[in-house]
Design a protein around this motif. Structure first.
Motif, PDB file in Angstrom:
ATOM      1  N   LYS A  15       0.848  -1.205   0.000  1.00  0.00           N
ATOM      2  CA  LYS A  15       0.000   0.000   0.000  1.00  0.00           C
ATOM      3  C   LYS A  15       0.876   1.245   0.000  1.00  0.00           C
ATOM      4  CE  LYS A  15      -2.850   2.735   3.159  1.00  0.00           C
ATOM      5  NZ  LYS A  15      -3.653   2.807   4.388  1.00  0.00           N
ATOM      6  N   GLY A  17      -1.124   4.257  -0.932  1.00  0.00           N
ATOM      7  CA  GLY A  17      -2.203   5.203  -0.642  1.00  0.00           C
ATOM      8  C   GLY A  17      -3.540   4.493  -0.703  1.00  0.00           C
ATOM      9  N   GLY A  18      -4.576   5.260  -1.045  1.00  0.00           N
ATOM     10  CA  GLY A  18      -5.938   4.759  -0.983  1.00  0.00           C
ATOM     11  C   GLY A  18      -6.242   3.605  -1.931  1.00  0.00           C
ATOM     12  N   ASP A  21      -6.041   0.494  -0.011  1.00  0.00           N
ATOM     13  CA  ASP A  21      -7.182   0.295   0.893  1.00  0.00           C
ATOM     14  C   ASP A  21      -8.407  -0.194   0.117  1.00  0.00           C
ATOM     15  OD1 ASP A  21      -5.690   1.133   3.048  1.00  0.00           O
ATOM     16  OD2 ASP A  21      -6.529   3.149   3.131  1.00  0.00           O
ATOM     17  N   GLY A 295      -0.689  12.300   4.859  1.00  0.00           N
ATOM     18  CA  GLY A 295      -0.815  12.020   3.425  1.00  0.00           C
ATOM     19  C   GLY A 295       0.465  12.190   2.649  1.00  0.00           C
ATOM     20  N   ARG A 296       0.330  11.932   1.364  1.00  0.00           N
ATOM     21  CA  ARG A 296       1.473  12.086   0.465  1.00  0.00           C
ATOM     22  C   ARG A 296       1.793  13.569   0.347  1.00  0.00           C
ATOM     23  NH1 ARG A 296       0.178  10.762  -4.616  1.00  0.00           N
ATOM     24  NH2 ARG A 296      -2.067  10.633  -4.314  1.00  0.00           N
ATOM     25  N   LYS A 301      -2.124  17.124  -3.153  1.00  0.00           N
ATOM     26  CA  LYS A 301      -2.718  17.147  -1.805  1.00  0.00           C
ATOM     27  C   LYS A 301      -2.639  18.537  -1.187  1.00  0.00           C
ATOM     28  CE  LYS A 301      -3.498  12.693  -1.625  1.00  0.00           C
ATOM     29  NZ  LYS A 301      -4.857  12.187  -1.608  1.00  0.00           N
ATOM     30  N   GLY A 353       7.735  10.219   6.766  1.00  0.00           N
ATOM     31  CA  GLY A 353       7.841   8.780   6.538  1.00  0.00           C
ATOM     32  C   GLY A 353       6.449   8.192   6.415  1.00  0.00           C
ATOM     33  N   TYR A 354       6.403   6.898   6.205  1.00  0.00           N
ATOM     34  CA  TYR A 354       5.123   6.193   6.105  1.00  0.00           C
ATOM     35  C   TYR A 354       4.980   5.325   7.343  1.00  0.00           C
ATOM     36  CZ  TYR A 354       1.166   3.721   4.346  1.00  0.00           C
ATOM     37  OH  TYR A 354      -0.100   3.221   4.225  1.00  0.00           O
ATOM     38  N   ASN A 355       3.907   5.465   8.098  1.00  0.00           N
ATOM     39  CA  ASN A 355       3.746   4.675   9.313  1.00  0.00           C
ATOM     40  C   ASN A 355       2.251   4.425   9.558  1.00  0.00           C
ATOM     41  OD1 ASN A 355       3.509   3.807  12.013  1.00  0.00           O
ATOM     42  ND2 ASN A 355       5.490   4.728  12.505  1.00  0.00           N
ATOM     43  N   TYR A 363      -5.421   9.674  13.718  1.00  0.00           N
ATOM     44  CA  TYR A 363      -6.867   9.798  13.445  1.00  0.00           C
ATOM     45  C   TYR A 363      -7.637   9.793  14.770  1.00  0.00           C
ATOM     46  CZ  TYR A 363      -6.204   8.860   8.423  1.00  0.00           C
ATOM     47  OH  TYR A 363      -5.835   8.939   7.107  1.00  0.00           O
ATOM     48  N   LEU A 380      -9.762   9.038   1.336  1.00  0.00           N
ATOM     49  CA  LEU A 380     -10.221   8.132   2.394  1.00  0.00           C
ATOM     50  C   LEU A 380      -9.955   8.744   3.764  1.00  0.00           C
ATOM     51  CD1 LEU A 380      -8.921   4.793   0.868  1.00  0.00           C
ATOM     52  CD2 LEU A 380     -11.278   5.592   0.990  1.00  0.00           C
ATOM     53  N   ASN A 381      -8.941   9.606   3.833  1.00  0.00           N
ATOM     54  CA  ASN A 381      -8.566  10.185   5.136  1.00  0.00           C
ATOM     55  C   ASN A 381      -9.755  10.847   5.823  1.00  0.00           C
ATOM     56  OD1 ASN A 381      -6.230   9.594   3.791  1.00  0.00           O
ATOM     57  ND2 ASN A 381      -5.098  11.343   4.562  1.00  0.00           N
ATOM     58  N   TYR A 384     -12.000   8.199   7.257  1.00  0.00           N
ATOM     59  CA  TYR A 384     -11.449   7.622   8.493  1.00  0.00           C
ATOM     60  C   TYR A 384     -11.617   8.620   9.636  1.00  0.00           C
ATOM     61  CZ  TYR A 384      -9.218   4.324   5.269  1.00  0.00           C
ATOM     62  OH  TYR A 384      -8.989   3.383   4.300  1.00  0.00           O
TER      63      TYR A 384
END
Ligand code: ADP
Ligand code: GLC
Length: 471
Positions: A15, A17-18, A21, A295-296, A301, A353-355, A363, A380-381, A384
């Motif tokens: 994954k 991004g969206g 998902d 997000g990216r 964005k 980073g991505y986590n 969230y 999607l953010n 959520y």
């Protein structure tokens, strides 16, 4: 009905991004609705693949540009994702750690598609629908109907879902020789703007396409990175179907990635507990409104607007709010976001980073989630954040327009603005800070947003209806 989803991403295998998902959730909910839906992905040398058992169900080969490439089809042995997951493995091309950005990405995704088509020749039962996601699988509708070898499958309906038309997978004509023999009269169906354009070709050749929100479907005819006239011309086979969220994964009541679970009954107190933990993690203050961005870090964005907007709002509302960012992407934006840390030590922090687990904690712990997107096909953010009682602050575009209603409108539960500009972001954040002062009203709104139904149940059925209309 037998449906095959083809994609580059699927959570938790791969994954970015969206897309990941959606391709994990839609087939699962289609299975729950009684259909047979499988997912086919490239093989990735990543955690999920290393830690789970796969059976090799086919070994065969393709020829790509005169080179013979042996491939394997592997199937995850327990269907633990809620659907059968298949991976296509080609040593050297489809066995990588990352998903995108290799210099030979063209070869990577053409090989993926050719191996899938070759596998199709071994199927005992023909699929009823082949569902392609984004440009990485965009040559399939063309090859199914116009290649000599795979034209035998021209009667299988194809659906293309456009998650993001900004990326089209452009291929120079010099690489045309990678494709199998093609009916020469059909070459124009591959082309858009002097090159092979897999996304454009898929729009031309698929039986139906979907955009991931009704507003994005409309936007495509005037904002589609060069494909506007194509979308306008093909609009009769276009449908807007909003994404949903997988509530098995994204549910504050059961989410194992957050420390304190909560529901509409206890959101007021328990969300505070989550906020306390996030604030501790980032050295921020629990008593101030916490605005987050996840997000990216790319122009789409609106991430390039963040450094200026954050600097301005934290200066103008000195000491009145905190901001936290989780993201990665454009190096310049990453550096700028890190560069302002020094000026706002107690009010702002950033994780570059991505986590995945950290995103869940944010969230749950933030009060507001900012999405100043220039382009947002669905997003999607915000879905959520609604589920976690975190009020979205969004630029009204694409799916954000379809899913977030401003609090000034009766029944509204978000903060909306029009322009992707630092000015509009600052004004919107100031509205959030004001709202935060009315604790009871905000708590009521949190309960309201948490009860909205953005699950996949309805949208998964809309896709099934679409498939049925094509049979
Ligand atoms: P896009 O697919 O355009 O990036 P979406 O809103 O559809 O946007 O989906 C983004 C998904 O990626 C969400 O699940 C979001 O939580 C996740 N995400 C984005 N950036 C990060 C990050 N840095 N760390 C963890 N999750 C992230
Ligand atoms: C794309 C879009 C995003 C959408 C996601 C899933 O990445 O940018 O808006 O939510 O796909 O469809």
């Amino acid at each position: 009905m037998n449906v095959i989803h083809l994609s580059a991403e699927c959570y938790p295998v791969a994954k970015v991004g969206g897309l990941g998902d959606v391709v994990a959730a839609l087939p699962k909910y289609q299975q729950l609705a009684g259909e047979s839906a499988i997912v086919v992905l490239p093989y990735y040398d990543r955690k999920f693949v290393q830690e789970n058992n796969f059976d090799v169900i086919l070994e065969a080969e393709i020829t790509m540009g005169g080179t013979i490439l042996p491939f394997q089809i592997l199937k995850e042995s327990t269907d633990k994702l809620g659907f059968p997951l298949h991976l296509i493995r080609i040593p050297g091309l489809l066995d990588r750690t990352e998903i995108y950005s290799y210099p030979d990405e063209t070869e990577q995704f053409i090989a993926f598609q050719l191996a899938f088509l070759e596998w199709l020749t071994y199927f005992e039962i023909r699929p009823d629908i082949i569902h392609c996601h984004d440009h990485h699988t965009g040559l399939i509708p063309f090859l199914l109907s116009h290649s000599i070898k795979y034209g035998q499958f021209a009667d299988i309906p194809t659906v293309l879902t456009i998650h993001n038309a900004q990326y089209q997978g452009w291929i120079g004509w010099e690489k045309f020789y990678y494709l199998p023999e093609i009916d020469p009269a059909s070459l124009g169906l591959l082309e858009w703007g002097d090159c092979i354009n897999p996304l454009a070709s898929a729009v031309k050749c698929c039986w139906a396409y979907t955009a991931v929100s009704p507003t994005y479907l409309q936007e495509l005819s005037y904002h589609a990175n060069g494909l506007e006239s194509l979308f306008a011309a093909e609009s009769t086979k276009g449908f807007g179907i909003i994404n949903g969220i997988d509530t098995d994964i994204w549910n504050p009541e059961s989410d194992p990635m957050i420390s304190v679970n909560y529901n509409t009954q206890n959101v007021a107190e328990r969300k505070q507990e989550n906020k306390k933990l996030v604030c501790k993690e980032f050295g921020l203050s629990i008593s101030k409104p916490l605005v987050a961005f996840i997000g990216r870090l790319v122009g789409e964005k609106g991430a390039d607007l963040l450094p200026e907007a954050i600097t301005r709002v934290l200066t103008e509302l000195k000491g009145e709010l905190n901001i936290v960012i989780l993201g990665s992407g454009d190096g310049v934006i990453e550096d700028e976001l890190a560069g302002i840390l020094e000026s706002f030590k107690k009010e702002y922090n950033v994780f570059i980073g991505y986590n995945e687990a950290l995103s869940h904690r944010i969230y749950a712990g933030a009060d507001f989630l900012l999405m100043p997107s220039r382009v947002e096909p669905c997003g999607l953010n915000q879905l959520y954040s609604l589920k976690y009682g975190t009020m979205p602050i969004v630029r009204s575009t694409g799916g954000l327009k379809d899913t977030v209603i401003d609090i000034t409108v009766p029944g509204g539960y978000g903060i909306c603005f029009d322009e992707a500009s630092a000015d509009d972001i600052v004004t919107a954040i100031k509205r959030a800070v004001e709202l935060y002062k009315t604790t009871d009203e905000l708590n009521l709104l949190r309960t309201q947003m948490m009860t909205l139904d953005y699950s996949w149940n309805q949208s998964a059925n809309q896709y099934i209806d679409l498939y049925n209309s094509l049979k």
